[in-house]
Each structure stands twice: as structure tokens, then as C-alpha cells.
Design a protein around this motif. Structure first.
Motif, PDB file in Angstrom:
ATOM      1  N   VAL A   1       1.441   5.707   3.394  1.00 49.95           N
ATOM      2  CA  VAL A   1       1.622   4.422   3.854  1.00 49.95           C
ATOM      3  C   VAL A   1       3.258   3.974   3.656  1.00 49.95           C
ATOM      4  O   VAL A   1       3.980   3.500   4.461  1.00 49.95           O
ATOM      5  CB  VAL A   1       0.857   3.254   3.455  1.00 49.95           C
TER       6      VAL A   1
ATOM      7  N   ASP B   1     -10.271   1.939   1.620  1.00 52.89           N
ATOM      8  CA  ASP B   1      -9.933   2.476   0.170  1.00 52.89           C
ATOM      9  C   ASP B   1      -8.157   2.544   0.133  1.00 52.89           C
ATOM     10  O   ASP B   1      -7.943   2.987   1.186  1.00 52.89           O
ATOM     11  CB  ASP B   1     -10.398   3.746  -0.521  1.00 52.89           C
ATOM     12  N   GLY B   2      -7.547   2.477  -0.942  1.00 54.44           N
ATOM     13  CA  GLY B   2      -6.141   2.706  -0.918  1.00 54.44           C
ATOM     14  C   GLY B   2      -5.636   2.421  -2.489  1.00 54.44           C
ATOM     15  O   GLY B   2      -6.360   2.066  -3.160  1.00 54.44           O
TER      16      GLY B   2
ATOM     17  N   SER C   1      -3.248   5.235   1.607  1.00 57.57           N
ATOM     18  CA  SER C   1      -4.531   5.002   2.022  1.00 57.57           C
ATOM     19  C   SER C   1      -5.569   5.975   2.154  1.00 57.57           C
ATOM     20  O   SER C   1      -5.236   7.137   2.474  1.00 57.57           O
ATOM     21  CB  SER C   1      -4.282   4.359   3.509  1.00 57.57           C
TER      22      SER C   1
ATOM     23  N   THR D   1      -6.699  -0.704   4.920  1.00 53.36           N
ATOM     24  CA  THR D   1      -5.710  -0.300   3.939  1.00 53.36           C
ATOM     25  C   THR D   1      -4.575   0.368   4.720  1.00 53.36           C
ATOM     26  O   THR D   1      -3.376   0.893   4.322  1.00 53.36           O
ATOM     27  CB  THR D   1      -5.846   0.705   2.867  1.00 53.36           C
ATOM     28  N   ALA D   2      -4.693   0.704   5.932  1.00 55.59           N
ATOM     29  CA  ALA D   2      -3.929   1.360   6.789  1.00 55.59           C
ATOM     30  C   ALA D   2      -2.665   0.597   7.543  1.00 55.59           C
ATOM     31  O   ALA D   2      -2.338   0.317   8.560  1.00 55.59           O
ATOM     32  CB  ALA D   2      -4.448   2.157   8.208  1.00 55.59           C
TER      33      ALA D   2
ATOM     34  N   ASP E   1     -15.012   4.913   7.905  1.00 48.88           N
ATOM     35  CA  ASP E   1     -13.877   4.262   8.497  1.00 48.88           C
ATOM     36  C   ASP E   1     -13.940   4.657   9.912  1.00 48.88           C
ATOM     37  O   ASP E   1     -13.670   3.876  11.035  1.00 48.88           O
ATOM     38  CB  ASP E   1     -12.570   4.753   7.948  1.00 48.88           C
TER      39      ASP E   1
ATOM     40  N   VAL F   1       0.880  -1.243  -0.180  1.00 48.11           N
ATOM     41  CA  VAL F   1       0.092   0.029  -0.003  1.00 48.11           C
ATOM     42  C   VAL F   1       0.713   1.303  -0.057  1.00 48.11           C
ATOM     43  O   VAL F   1       1.745   1.431   1.048  1.00 48.11           O
ATOM     44  CB  VAL F   1      -0.974  -0.107   1.194  1.00 48.11           C
TER      45      VAL F   1
ATOM     46  N   THR G   1      -2.551   8.319  11.650  1.00 45.44           N
ATOM     47  CA  THR G   1      -3.969   7.579  10.976  1.00 45.44           C
ATOM     48  C   THR G   1      -4.956   8.279  12.058  1.00 45.44           C
ATOM     49  O   THR G   1      -6.022   8.731  11.567  1.00 45.44           O
ATOM     50  CB  THR G   1      -4.002   6.324  10.694  1.00 45.44           C
TER      51      THR G   1
ATOM     52  N   ALA H   1      -6.354   6.069  -4.561  1.00 47.06           N
ATOM     53  CA  ALA H   1      -6.868   6.129  -3.100  1.00 47.06           C
ATOM     54  C   ALA H   1      -8.113   6.773  -3.021  1.00 47.06           C
ATOM     55  O   ALA H   1      -8.924   6.628  -1.689  1.00 47.06           O
ATOM     56  CB  ALA H   1      -5.746   6.377  -2.145  1.00 47.06           C
TER      57      ALA H   1
ATOM     58  N   ASN I   1      -9.785   1.328   7.498  1.00 46.15           N
ATOM     59  CA  ASN I   1      -9.591   1.941   6.061  1.00 46.15           C
ATOM     60  C   ASN I   1     -10.009   1.042   4.773  1.00 46.15           C
ATOM     61  O   ASN I   1      -9.269   0.028   4.782  1.00 46.15           O
ATOM     62  CB  ASN I   1      -8.347   2.707   5.762  1.00 46.15           C
TER      63      ASN I   1
END
Length: 341
Positions: free
Chosen positions: A338, A65-66, A37, A99-100, A43, A34, A319, A124, A63
Motif C-alpha cells: 500500500v 488485515d494489515g 494489506s 486496509t486497502a 475479503d 498502512v 487489489t 499483515a 481487507n
């Protein structure tokens, strides 16, 4: 690898940075490194839950999306190769891995080619906003099931909250599909963002008579309304929607209800479509992913201030602050860096 993890629901402070083992992809899966993110309202809402601090059955990485680079393929994967740039969707839905984190394993179908001409930031920023917007724009019973150039030719779309992430995607997708797009916003700065996204007409709902302004822009009314705040907008929506038109509703606060004027809705044979992108049918999701991929290839989905969606970014270890920014209503897209591209 580094990952953001939380073991109980609650404020953003429940998330911590940890070292975790590198996961291996199974059959039909790919492992993605990734790069960026994306953070969405769902989220932080999933992390906060009811705010009671309930323990989870298993630690969770947030999360949905990414975007990143495929690092390894599981057996049976075709059409993708190690080194491919991809965007990801619905990564954390129904599971514990978001995705984090530096690497994530996903089903191959959830890793979609990211054109070389597009940034990881763009990738993302798609996911939830773009897939939600696609469903909203295709929810009419007599409309297209999948957007493409010309699919909305001759139709008028009203996007409420045109400066938000879903509103931004709806404007761009509707323009790409040939619609005339009207957007409502709450101020001049947001109005400029909606115009940069491609809205033909922009209305400040704080200073203008919205129904009058909409009818000045589209005398016959609108075919589809993509609505971010139906409880506040329902009266105006019914004044501007065409007979047989559709009101697509995709956002709500916890516990919020909508009082629908029944006679007025009946008189126009209005169709209401409530949308949660995670739970649409497989066919609807597949159509949305394919259409968004096509629009991306065509250069129709762009992000950044110049395209109407300002970006703000945080490091992986920040984050929690990224979640707070979304919760506090940052106008634009919140991204988390990330790893190096």
C-alpha cells in the motif's frame, strides 16, 4: 490519500482506485499508515456476496488485515505512540473501512505492537488466520483458554490443509505451545511447506491411508483437529480423534452442510466447535490477540517460503488481481503493498 473502493457487490472488477480525504482519529482511536494489506478468503467472499450486484448503503474499502505505522493518536489513547509499528485485525468487520487504503482509523485495541525484528509482511499475515487458529486450538472444554509455551504439552494436534494460511498458523502456534503436530496435505510441495512450518509428521491424503498414517504417528489418536474441510474429512476425523477430543471447523463453502455420524460421535463423546473469528466472545478474542502477540515476540510466527507460507504481492491498484489470486486458491499468503515502509 489513495484507496480501493467498491459500491456494489460482484466480481473483483467492482473495485476501483480513488482519492479520498484523510480521516482523523476520534477518541480511543489511532490512524495508521498502512504499509501492507493482507487478503483473506472472507475479503473476496464479502465483496462478491451472492454475485447479484447489490448496491451497498455506503462505499466500502476491502481487507481485514494489515500492518503499518501509527500516524496520529486520538484523545485518550495510552500505550501507543506515533511512529509505532503495528499489525491490525478485523479492520473492516462491521464497517466500511478496510486496509486497502493508505491510511485507516481503527480502535486502539485493534493496533497491536509489531516487534522491530518482524516484517510488515508478517504483521499483515496474522489477523484472521492466526486468530482463527488460536480459537481452534483452544476450543477443547478441558484445554487452555489462551496459548502459551507448554500450554498444549502432551497433546496431539491434527491440522488438515497444513499448507493453507490458517493451517500454517495452527502448526506454528501448536508447536510454540508444546503440542505434537500432524498435518495432512494434497501433494509433495504442500507437504514440504507444512514441514517448514513445523509439523512433526506430514501425510499426503491423496496417496496415504490417513487414519493408519495418523495412528502410526500418534498411536493414541489426536486431541484436537483443526479442520479446513469437514464434509470431506469427517469420516477420517472420527477414526483418529481421541475419546473426548475436539473437532474444530473453521471453513465452509456457501450453502455447504455437514452430515455428522451421530452414533460414532456419541461413542467417543466428541466435541464439535464451529468457528468464525469475527463473532467469538470478547474474552476469546482478547486471549487470541494476546497469545498471538506473545508468539510473535518469541519468533514463533514467521512467513515466507522458507517458513512454509509463500508470499505473492500486488500493488494497491492491483487489489482486484490480489482478490482473484485468493479466490483461485493461491497456496500461501496474498499481500498488497500500500505504501513505502
Amino acid at each position: 490519500m489513495k484507496a480501493i473502493v467498491y459500491e456494489m457487490t460482484g466480481p473483483s472488477s467492482v473495485m476501483t482506485l480513488r482519492d479520498r480525504p484523510l480521516p482523523a482519529p476520534g477518541p480511543g482511536q489511532v490512524r495508521v499508515r498502512v504499509v501492507v494489506s493482507g487478503v483473506n478468503p472472507t475479503d473476496w467472499k464479502a465483496r462478491a456476496a451472492s454475485g447479484t450486484g447489490s448496491m451497498l448503503e455506503a462505499p466500502k474499502v476491502p481487507n481485514q488485515d494489515g500492518a503499518g505505522v501509527i500516524d496520529e493518536l486520538g484523545s485518550g489513547v495510552t500505550g501507543l505512540t506515533a511512529g509505532d509499528r503495528v499489525w491490525l485485525w478485523d479492520v473492516a468487520w462491521g464497517g466500511t473501512e478496510g486496509t486497502a487504503q493508505e491510511y485507516v482509523v481503527v480502535p486502539a485495541a485493534q493496533a497491536v505492537a509489531l516487534p522491530a525484528t518482524e516484517s510488515f509482511d508478517t504483521g499483515a499475515s496474522l489477523g484472521i488466520p492466526a486468530l482463527t487458529a488460536h480459537r481452534a486450538l483452544t476450543s477443547s472444554q478441558d484445554g487452555p483458554a489462551r496459548l502459551s509455551p507448554g500450554a498444549l504439552e502432551g497433546r496431539v494436534v491434527l491440522v488438515t490443509g497444513g499448507a493453507g494460511a490458517v493451517g500454517h498458523a495452527a502448526i506454528q502456534l501448536a508447536r510454540w505451545a508444546g503440542a505434537t503436530v500432524i498435518a495432512t496435505v494434497s501433494g509433495e510441495r504442500k507437504g514440504e511447506l507444512a514441514r517448514r512450518a513445523g509439523a512433526h509428521s506430514v501425510i499426503n491424503y491423496r496417496t496415504a491411508d490417513v487414519p493408519q498414517a495418523v495412528h502410526e504417528a500418534a498411536a493414541g489418536g489426536v486431541d484436537v483437529i483443526v479442520d479446513v474441510n469437514a464434509p470431506a474429512n469427517i469420516g477420517n476425523d472420527l477414526k483418529v480423534v481421541k475419546p473426548g477430543g475436539t473437532i474444530s471447523i473453521y471453513a465452509a463453502n456457501p450453502g455447504e452442510s455437514l452430515a455428522i455420524p451421530i452414533r460414532e460421535s456419541m461413542g467417543k463423546n466428541v466435541q464439535y466447535q464451529f468457528i468464525l473469528t469475527y463473532t467469538v466472545t470478547e474474552q476469546q478474542k482478547a486471549a487470541a490477540v494476546a497469545a498471538v502477540a506473545d508468539a510473535l515476540k518469541a519468533g514463533a510466527l514467521r512467513v515466507g517460503d522458507e517458513h512454509g507460507l509463500p508470499l505473492t504481492r500486488f500493488r494497491l491498484e492491483e487489489t482486484a488481481a490480489a482478490h482473484d489470486a485468493v479466490e483461485q486458491g493461491f497456496v500461501g499468503k496474498v499481500l498488497v503493498d500500500v505504501s513505502e515502509s
